[in-house]
Scaffold this motif. Sequence first.
Motif, mmCIF file in Angstrom:
data_model
loop_
_atom_site.group_PDB
_atom_site.id
_atom_site.type_symbol
_atom_site.label_atom_id
_atom_site.label_comp_id
_atom_site.label_asym_id
_atom_site.label_seq_id
_atom_site.Cartn_x
_atom_site.Cartn_y
_atom_site.Cartn_z
ATOM 1 N N SER A 20 -83.412 -16.531 -32.036
ATOM 2 C CA SER A 20 -82.917 -17.903 -32.213
ATOM 3 C C SER A 20 -81.747 -17.900 -33.189
ATOM 4 N N GLY A 21 -80.932 -18.912 -33.112
ATOM 5 C CA GLY A 21 -79.800 -19.034 -34.020
ATOM 6 C C GLY A 21 -78.797 -20.013 -33.481
ATOM 7 N N ASN A 22 -77.550 -19.852 -33.904
ATOM 8 C CA ASN A 22 -76.466 -20.708 -33.421
ATOM 9 C C ASN A 22 -75.342 -19.802 -32.911
ATOM 10 N N MET A 23 -74.758 -20.162 -31.780
ATOM 11 C CA MET A 23 -73.731 -19.337 -31.151
ATOM 12 C C MET A 23 -72.547 -19.056 -32.083
ATOM 13 N N LYS A 24 -72.161 -20.057 -32.854
ATOM 14 C CA LYS A 24 -70.999 -19.862 -33.750
ATOM 15 C C LYS A 24 -71.310 -18.788 -34.783
ATOM 16 N N ASP A 25 -72.536 -18.748 -35.236
ATOM 17 C CA ASP A 25 -72.948 -17.750 -36.209
ATOM 18 C C ASP A 25 -73.167 -16.387 -35.542
ATOM 19 N N LEU A 26 -73.744 -16.404 -34.342
ATOM 20 C CA LEU A 26 -74.047 -15.150 -33.638
ATOM 21 C C LEU A 26 -72.805 -14.287 -33.475
#
Lengths: 460, 466
Positions: A422-428
């Motif tokens: 899980s996470g956020n695409m911008k951070d990934l």
Amino acid sequence: MRNAYCSCRIFNGWRRSMSTPFTLKDMAQYALTSALRKGVEQVRVTAMQDVSDSFTVRNDKLEKLYQAGESSLFIHLFADGRYGTCSTNRPEEKEIDRLLDTAIASTRLLAADPYRVLPPAEKCYNGLIRSGGGLPSDPLSVEAKKKTAFKCAAGVWGTDPSLVHVTADYSDSRSCLYIIDSQDLYCFSSDTYYSLSAECAVNGPHNTRPSDWYVKGGITPDAIGIGESAPDNCARLALERALAKRAPGKIPSGYYNMVVENRAASTLLAPVIQAMSGSALQQGSSFLLNMLGKQIAASHFTLKDEPHLPNEPGRRYFDSEGLATKPRTIIENGILNLYFLSTYFAGKMQMTPTIEGPSVLQLEGCEKDLHSLIQKAGKGVLVTGFNGGNCNGTTGDFSYGIEGFLFENGDILRPLNEMIISGNMKDLWLRFLSAADDALHYSAWQIPSLLFENIAFAGL
Amino acid sequence: MDLQTAINIPWKRLLRLALERGGSYADLFFEQTIYHDITLRDGQVNAAGTHTDSGLGIRVLTGDQTGYAFTESVAARDMERAAQTAAFIADSSNPAPQSVRLHTIKTKNLYPVTDQWNDISPERKIPFLQEMNDLVFGADKCVKKVIARLSDTTTFIRFYDSEGTGFTDLRPMASLSVSCIMEAGGKTETASCSRSFRIGGEFLQHSLIEELAAEVVARTAFQFSAVQPKGGEMPVVMAAGGSGILLHEAIGHAFEADFIRKSISIFSGRLGTRVCAPGINIIDDGTIPFNRGSINIDDEGTPGQKTYMVTDGILTSFLHDRISAAQFGVPATGNGRRESFRFMPLPRMRATYMENGPSTEESLIASIKKGLYVDTFSNGQVQIGAGDFTFYVKSGYLIEKGKLTRPVKDVNIIGNGPAALADIKGVANNFIMDNGTWTCGKEQSCPVSCGMPTVLVGSLTVGGGA
């Protein structure tokens, strides 16, 4: 065109049929002329024909044979500043006229939309002599196709007592496409695709039947090894992968370095591409809104669209409204360079149309292969496949089920399942560390194996 | 190809050709579909489409082997070629004997239509969408964009097989979806919702748009306060309604008998055994009037029916098509479905749900010290052989000390089918059928639906931060 078939070939008793090459084009032209005659100001017609075969062998027996032949006519109508569409798979003059009458009447009832126009002519494809064309010829006999599927399954059937079943599938398609419009646009393309895949299921503990697959594909029969004397390795590789997945487990929740195998990597890129699309941007439902020219990925991340590479699936000279494709760098050193804007959404956003979407995506890797990435990562999780999940296109929040392996010091330790990243695409994509030089060429998105640092895994 | 062509097709000759190489069974599936859609975007109804599609699919069976071909052409020679192509699955030169007496199957019509979609002009649909737009904008000043889409499909089917079975079915389908984008506090959020039924123009009710408008605004507003939770294993209370996706993914697919006959389902060999607690009944039902998953008759001539897959916790039936039913020596359950004439039928679910239990939702929540409550979903997936399933949660709440606390969103949940089924700790008495636009994507797209009362699963893996 379905009602104007001519018998083309008979071989091995399997009767084939193929449409007269110019009939479909003629019907597209008829639809265009007829729509204009009925008072529509602008019109675009897309005509498509596709023929495909597939043979499926389960274990040592032919399970399915399938033959498809289809055509369609899709008409975009621009009437009184209004926009409507209609389509049929029965491209006959009477049917086209009946459909146009209904669709034009419906279109005229809609609200006017000044952004529904044909694309700027100067941005459209203009590179072909108007001689037309038809379906590509089929170089393979039915027997050769069937034999290919049998040979693939035979590569493993009876070789391992754990094997529950093997399914080998040969399939091919041959298609052609015309796009014409009332601005004198003329686009024609033809395409072929061949694929060979195998799926193996094996006995695992607790009544489980873990399975895995392997696939080869490309625009010529060579891509799937037809004509090669060496035994096909598709099923063997699928079997090895299935056997390696037996008795999986979970590891404690935590942050791990993540290597994503090439065949799964596109899943993580797809939300980024979607967020660059005009439909999401114009509605304000994209996590990449107002990010043009800004950093959206690690500085060593570069993604290109190479639509004119020969012999690659997905290559094309025009998109679905006739806009000409060209090589583009979509993300350069982590900076977003491009939005995918069709004429409609570009107009609404007061921007210039680019192209509706990528053709042949390329992400160049500098590491040698998957093993190099694993060694570079040290300890972490190798993701070989995703099991469900989704990404919120507005915020970039994502959550995907994964399957794969725990690794340490370059060695695969054990299979994993029932875990989630899980996470956020911008951070990934800011956590992107490296890519291997192992992109698969059987699909238009040639994304290699990828390495990310410190990704949140949920498990035990 | 039109309706008159379908009625007049030389079915006896085509079936004879299909069986000329020794196939044991053949069927002809004629289909004509008329599809309309109309879309509201940026405050105006400004796009519409009219589409037609028709053709004839011809299937030949020999044992569990299938030959399939289709034609979109009305020419007799093209239909004959398709029959001869499908015939190649068999390799004998001895034609199989076949029945020639046609017996037409009549069934109760689960989806009668009085207001035909083909007679409804966009003039009637446009104000419907426009009013929906106004209701959504009027419900909350943070609403910035609305997209609403209304689609209707009318499908005519004519079927013949080599056993003399024939049937005709007229299948309507109507769907309305709306998505909303809201901005507040520098954040943007979006959500969507939908309804779909096998119904005619009676679908266009004011109450429907009121219901959807309120729901989409509430769902979108909810997103602003929700976060991804901390991940890990925890008890999960699945709210009544869309939680039926648990049954579809964790159980339903693994009960489809094509996977069973190939011994690749994790439930292979478990017929008659206990798979969950006594008192739990799980059903796949094609007989609910106007339901999106209902069928008067399946796509190979078996009347739609209600199939108890799990009765009092015991696995009592798999979902059969003609091929698997023959292999197991049981009657077909009416699950042989296909996307269109371009596809061969496969065992597919219809409306899959669990019957009410004795608990209440409140008591199930109150029994959890720390866990998750989930109520809306977008998609799911399953690995048939391993049994691992997932579904994506769009909204829910943390459960802390028996109470719903922090809103959560955008998490995947993963579990193992047999383990999750055996781990159902409680079933409430508040069954709801979810009537959204659920579409199953097993090789082909098929409309389905699902439902469930509130259910407590002892432990599932929830995505989120570590």
